[in-house]
Every structure is written in C-alpha cells, then in structure tokens.
Enzyme design. Structure first.
Site, PDB file in Angstrom:
ATOM      1  N   HIS A 103       0.828  -1.205   0.000  1.00  0.00           N
ATOM      2  CA  HIS A 103       0.000   0.000   0.000  1.00  0.00           C
ATOM      3  C   HIS A 103       0.866   1.260   0.000  1.00  0.00           C
ATOM      4  O   HIS A 103       0.539   2.261  -0.656  1.00  0.00           O
ATOM      5  CB  HIS A 103      -0.925  -0.021   1.219  1.00  0.00           C
ATOM      6  CG  HIS A 103      -1.664   1.254   1.442  1.00  0.00           C
ATOM      7  ND1 HIS A 103      -1.450   2.047   2.540  1.00  0.00           N
ATOM      8  CD2 HIS A 103      -2.595   1.887   0.690  1.00  0.00           C
ATOM      9  CE1 HIS A 103      -2.226   3.113   2.474  1.00  0.00           C
ATOM     10  NE2 HIS A 103      -2.934   3.044   1.366  1.00  0.00           N
ATOM     11  N   GLU A 142       1.972   1.945  -3.409  1.00  0.00           N
ATOM     12  CA  GLU A 142       0.862   2.528  -4.189  1.00  0.00           C
ATOM     13  C   GLU A 142       0.882   4.050  -4.074  1.00  0.00           C
ATOM     14  O   GLU A 142       0.729   4.774  -5.060  1.00  0.00           O
ATOM     15  CB  GLU A 142      -0.461   1.971  -3.684  1.00  0.00           C
ATOM     16  CG  GLU A 142      -1.690   2.587  -4.363  1.00  0.00           C
ATOM     17  CD  GLU A 142      -2.889   2.631  -3.448  1.00  0.00           C
ATOM     18  OE1 GLU A 142      -3.519   3.707  -3.365  1.00  0.00           O
ATOM     19  OE2 GLU A 142      -3.206   1.608  -2.823  1.00  0.00           O
ATOM     20  N   HIS A 143       1.051   4.550  -2.848  1.00  0.00           N
ATOM     21  CA  HIS A 143       1.171   6.003  -2.652  1.00  0.00           C
ATOM     22  C   HIS A 143       2.377   6.565  -3.417  1.00  0.00           C
ATOM     23  O   HIS A 143       2.285   7.602  -4.070  1.00  0.00           O
ATOM     24  CB  HIS A 143       1.357   6.310  -1.163  1.00  0.00           C
ATOM     25  CG  HIS A 143       0.086   6.337  -0.377  1.00  0.00           C
ATOM     26  ND1 HIS A 143      -0.356   7.453   0.295  1.00  0.00           N
ATOM     27  CD2 HIS A 143      -0.843   5.376  -0.134  1.00  0.00           C
ATOM     28  CE1 HIS A 143      -1.490   7.194   0.911  1.00  0.00           C
ATOM     29  NE2 HIS A 143      -1.808   5.925   0.675  1.00  0.00           N
ATOM     30  N   GLU A 164      -3.085   7.959   7.788  1.00  0.00           N
ATOM     31  CA  GLU A 164      -4.213   7.232   7.192  1.00  0.00           C
ATOM     32  C   GLU A 164      -4.605   6.048   8.062  1.00  0.00           C
ATOM     33  O   GLU A 164      -5.787   5.792   8.293  1.00  0.00           O
ATOM     34  CB  GLU A 164      -3.848   6.761   5.788  1.00  0.00           C
ATOM     35  CG  GLU A 164      -4.964   6.031   5.076  1.00  0.00           C
ATOM     36  CD  GLU A 164      -4.576   5.560   3.679  1.00  0.00           C
ATOM     37  OE1 GLU A 164      -5.330   4.749   3.115  1.00  0.00           O
ATOM     38  OE2 GLU A 164      -3.527   5.987   3.164  1.00  0.00           O
TER      39      GLU A 164
END
Length: 466
Positions: A92, A95-96, A172
């Site tokens: 993840h 992905e950022h 997040e």
C-alpha cells in the site's frame, strides 16, 4: 494530496461477476493461453479480447461503444499478502509512492495532468493485487498509457519524497483504523481466522512496521513486483484489441522484464479448530454489532460447485430484504435492527463467509447472537426448495446485468479474476455454472462450512454494554 483508495477486505463475488453476462462463453479452443495475436472470446458485441506482449504483459480489451470514453487499468499480481515478513504495509505504501514522479513527470503531476485532460485517476491495494486506473476520453488514452508505462519502469524515489509520504500513511492508518472501532474489530477477527496466513495482517499494515519502512524497502518491492510480466493491462470502452494493440506495443511492449514472476505461495494454516470469540469495547461505539465469519474455500480452491453454492447460500440466508435473516429477525421477531450474510469468494487463497446482526432497541447482544444461531440451525434443518434456489440465482444474475452498465466495473471484474487465479473463461462461464446449483448443493455447503468450529464471532459494543 489525493486520498488514495484502499481495500481492506476482499472484493465480493457480486462485484467480480458484474460483467459476466456481457457475452456468451467462448469455445474451449479460444480459452487457451493468451496469444500475441488478439483472441476474441465470443461472437457477440462487447466480447472481451485478449493478447500478450512479448515481455509477458497480458492485455484484456472490453469493447464498449456507447460513449467515446475508456477506462485504462494496470493490475499487478501483488498485494499485502505478498509482502516480506516484517514489512506489512509496503504494498500500500508503494501505491502512494507511485504518484511521486519520474524523470519526466514531477511528483504529484500525473493526477493533475489527468484532471486537466478531463479525466479521473486513482489506485487501490488489496491482499492479492494492486491496481492503477484512469478514466478518460478515447483521444486521451495515449497520454495516460505513456504516463503509466513511464512509472512502471522509471519511478524515482528519494528520502525527500518517501519519508513524508510514510507519515501520510501512518496518519491514514490512524484515521481509517485506529479511530474506527469497526476496523479494529475486523483486524481482530482476521487475526483469529488467519493466525499464520498473511490475510491476518491488515492491508494498510501494522503501525510499528509502517513506521520502519524505508526508501530501500519500497524500491526493492517495486523492482521485484512491478515488472511487465507480473502486470495486466485492461482497457474497457470505445476501443478494440486491433486498435489498442499498436498503442500497447508502443508504450508497454518496450519495457524490459526486471524480474521473473515470483511464485505466490504464502504461509498458511487451517484456521480455527474451535469456536473463537473476539470483542472490541469502545466508548465511541453507538451501535452494538454481532458478526461471525467462517474460513471457507474461495472460487480458486473450492471443490465442485461449493463456491457457487455459497453465493446462493449467502443470498438466501441474508443477501436481501427478503432473505431469511432479515425476514425473521428484523421484520418478524424484531430482535434485530438489521441482519444479513455475505460470501467473499474472490481470493487467491481461502475466503470468508459472514453473518451479522445489529440488536434492535430493547434487545441485547446475547439476544441477537442466540437468534442468529437459531436461524442457522433452522435453515439447516428445514432445507431449501428449488424455487428458493431459482429465486436466489435470478437475483444474483439480475445484479450482474445491472452492473454491466458501469465501464469501470467491467474492467475491475477481469482484473480481480486474473490476479486471484482465475481466467477470462471463468468469468464468462459463471452464469451457466451458477444455474447448475441445486438445493442439495446449497444444503451440503451450509452443513459443511457453517461449522462453529471453523468460525470467529466478533462482538462490537459500547463501553459498559452487556
């Protein structure tokens, strides 16, 4: 900063099959391995077309001539369950970081360029895959293909970009999980269901491990998995394979393989061997909930028609306002304010079957838990009729037909299937296979898989609640 989408649970089969009825199934000869020459899977308008680039990148085209628009997606066969031990969240995190630029596109500019050209873009990570997409007018397709291909091979990462983004991911996690009681309960349930398998680790990662991720970790993960032979290009919209192929060759075909496709073998276990119960008590909770999840086979590893039967079972038991749980617990006895069930069957490894109920005013967690147990026992005792099964099958097929209108869903269906061990043919065959499910299949699945000894019951309740 764009708020990147993250999938914390596996996509349900209802989403996967939303385009399964777009066309008729292709012949067995057409269902062979992807070819460098386009193969059309069927003879009806909108039949998917497939081919493979010389570097191993698979391509799926889903023609849809209703509007001069395309959805362009690149899927990687890597997700949170493929992360190195001790580096949870790196999939993840990367992905950022894929939005942090290349030598030709400055950090953050890709999304701005897409927006200036009237398009939308985003990305998402699950346990089994990571995907990036843009939705643009057909004449902007070469632009987004060029940018996506650029970051597949030329991503530039430095501490100056990576370290601040790590703080974004930590925030997040704080917002989406640590400050969300339901998410915290879900983490506990997944840990108990998958005590060894990486599905027990949250997609976003554990806070302490996210905080330790480095630029070198991200680059190593990128170099290992973000290679064209581990990727699938899916384009749905106003285009055919013949029209797309020259563009795919131009922008993606020249990218060299950086690594061999790694085997996707994860640590595993058989899961619970006795009924387990986890609780999360939190003063922020306003509505108590009881949910139970069973560890069950997925579409990839279930024998026979077991997965299709579990889809029908979930629909009959709690998939709509006419289902047994809703009809008896919400409308009938009024012990619950809501109740339902689901089967999340699209996973590379094992999947989950779940039921839930929310106590109605004046009723307790114990009341609805007992009511759920009683309804499941009665369901298994009474059985189902052919009429019941037909109704559930028709409901599932109707949902699939309605979902066909969403171009992005059409692309997403094939992406999920191809990254979790399925094929284009599996998607096409699903309607006919679903129609083969009998009452005996449904009841056999219920008796086999709704076994308390392979379940985890999760209780979410306010502080001080009973």
């Amino acid at each position: 900063m764009l708020n990147r989408s993250i999938i914390f649970s596996k996509i349900t089969l209802g989403t996967l099959l939303s385009a399964a009825l777009v066309l008729s199934a292709c012949s067995e000869e057409e269902a062979t391995a992807l070819s460098s020459e386009p193969v059309v899977h069927g003879d009806e308008p909108g039949a998917p077309e497939t081919f493979e680039l010389s570097n191993g990148m698979q391509v799926v085209v889903i023609p849809d001539r209703r509007a001069p628009v395309v959805t362009h997606m690149v899927w990687y066969r890597v997700g949170a369950a493929d992360e190195p031990e001790g580096m949870s969240g790196v999939a993840h995190f990367l992905e950022h970081l894929m939005f942090k630029g290349t030598d030709t596109i400055p950090p953050g500019e890709l999304s701005k360029i897409v927006a200036r050209n009237g398009g939308q873009d985003n990305a998402f990570t699950s346990s089994d895959f990571t995907a990036y997409f843009q939705r643009v007018a057909i004449d902007r397709l070469p632009l987004v293909m060029e940018m996506e291909a650029d970051r597949m091979s030329n991503l530039v990462l430095t501490d100056a970009e990576v370290m601040p983004e790590r703080d974004v991911v930590l925030e997040e996690r704080s917002m989406r999980v640590d400050n969300n009681p339901r998410s915290l309960l879900s983490e506990k349930i997944n840990q108990a269901l998958f005590p060894v398998h990486p599905y027990g680790t949250p997609v976003i990662g554990w806070e302490r491990e996210i905080a330790a991720l480095s630029t070198e970790n991200a680059i190593a993960f990128y170099d290992r998995f973000y290679t064209p032979n581990n990727a699938i290009l899916i384009v749905a919209g106003d285009i055919t394979a013949a029209e797309l192929r020259p563009l795919a060759e131009k922008y993606y075909g020249s990218i060299e393989r950086r690594a061999d496709t790694p085997p996707r073998v994860r640590k595993t276990s058989i899961g619970p061997e006795e009924p387990l119960r986890v609780e999360h008590v939190d003063q922020r909770v306003r509505q108590a909930t009881v949910q139970r999840q069973y560890r069950v086979p997925s579409y990839r590893n279930a024998p026979g028609l077991d997965s299709e039967a579990m889809d029908v079972l979930a629909t009959l038991l709690g998939g709509s306002s006419t289902s047994r749980l809703y009809r008896n617990l919400v409308v009938g006895s009024r012990v619950a304010a809501n109740a339902g069930s689901w089967y999340s069957g699209t996973a590379l490894d094992d999947a989950t079957f779940g039921i839930y109920a929310i106590p109605a005013p004046g009723h307790t967690i114990a009341d609805v838990a007992a009511a759920l147990d009683a309804e499941i026992a009665a369901f298994i005792e009474e059985g189902v009729s052919q009429e019941d099964v037909d109704r559930a099958v028709n409901l599932l097929l109707a949902e699939a037909i309605y979902a066909r209108d969403d171009q992005q869903d059409m692309a997403r269906i094939y992406g999920v299937a191809l990254t979790t061990g399925g094929t284009v043919q599996d998607v096409l065959d699903w309607p006919d296979t679903l129609r083969k499910v009998t009452p005996d299949d449904v009841m056999a699945a219920a008796k086999k898989y709704l076994d308390l000894s392979r379940s985890v019951t999760g209780i979410l309740k306010p502080a001080g609640d009973i």
